[in-house]
Design a protein around this motif. Structure first.
Motif, mmCIF file in Angstrom:
data_model
loop_
_atom_site.group_PDB
_atom_site.id
_atom_site.type_symbol
_atom_site.label_atom_id
_atom_site.label_comp_id
_atom_site.label_asym_id
_atom_site.label_seq_id
_atom_site.Cartn_x
_atom_site.Cartn_y
_atom_site.Cartn_z
ATOM 1 N N GLN A 107 0.838 -1.201 0.000
ATOM 2 C CA GLN A 107 0.000 0.000 0.000
ATOM 3 C C GLN A 107 0.873 1.251 0.000
ATOM 4 N N HIS A 166 -3.844 7.176 -8.458
ATOM 5 C CA HIS A 166 -4.190 5.762 -8.295
ATOM 6 C C HIS A 166 -3.956 5.054 -9.628
ATOM 7 N N GLU A 177 -5.664 1.852 -4.508
ATOM 8 C CA GLU A 177 -6.353 2.798 -3.624
ATOM 9 C C GLU A 177 -5.819 4.209 -3.849
#
Length: 204
Positions: A107, A166, A177
């Motif tokens: 992430q 993104h 995300e």
């Protein structure tokens, strides 16, 4: 960390740490400083032995204060960072973003662009900077929410403004995300992302 390293720490817990012997380049290359001149900006020497590099990559970590180190058995070797603790590489064939140590990023929570066009990231593994050689390929993956490609977005980004990046294709799960993109001065990157570029001993 390797179990052998953890065992060595238990066996010899008071081995003094060392400074000035190791640096990490802006493109993710480990450099050894036989003269101990990393703290003063020495260039150092490249490390090519794959077994040594693998050992270093597996035993690289950070202290809560943002100082990064290589745990060489019982001895902690602090690292001068020429860009950031992790250097990121895009791997289109695996649809992954990986660190210079071979770890996969899961992430990205924030992006930061400096005045030289370098792109920093706050990731699940810690502060990072994108290898500049991968920026063009990354621009083919990342867009703003209004479909502006990354490199165009960097040119349009104004101070105090925030854009959102993104991967609209969803191919790179770690980039799927949306994450904010902001400007920052390169000199402010360590404080903003939380790392120490040139660790120094506090021992008198």
């Amino acid at each position: 960390m390797d179990q052998t390293v953890l065992d060595a720490l238990q066996r010899w817990p008071n081995v003094p740490s060392v400074y000035g012997w190791l640096s990490l380049s802006a493109r993710g290359a480990w450099r050894l400083h036989p003269l101990g001149d990393a703290q003063s900006g020495g260039a150092g020497e490249g490390i090519t032995n794959t077994q040594i590099l693998g050992f270093m990559n597996r035993n690289y970590a950070a202290e809560p204060n943002g100082q990064w180190f290589f745990q060489n058995g019982p001895q902690r070797v602090y690292v001068r960072l020429d860009a950031a603790p992790y250097i990121l590489h895009l791997r289109p064939e695996q649809s992954e973003v990986v660190t210079h140590t071979g770890l996969s990023i899961n992430q990205v929570s924030a992006w930061f662009a400096d005045e030289q066009g370098q792109l920093y990231a706050q990731t699940d593994l810690g502060p990072a900077r994108m290898d500049d050689r991968d920026l063009l390929a990354l621009s083919e993956v990342l867009t703003t929410t209004n479909s502006t490609p990354l490199l165009d977005a960097l040119e349009q980004l104004l101070p105090e403004a925030t854009l959102t990046l993104h991967d609209p294709s969803g191919r790179f799960l770690s980039l799927k995300e949306p994450a904010p993109l902001r400007l920052l001065n390169q000199a402010d990157a360590p404080g903003r992302l939380g790392f120490v570029t040139n660790p120094k001993s506090t021992t008198i």
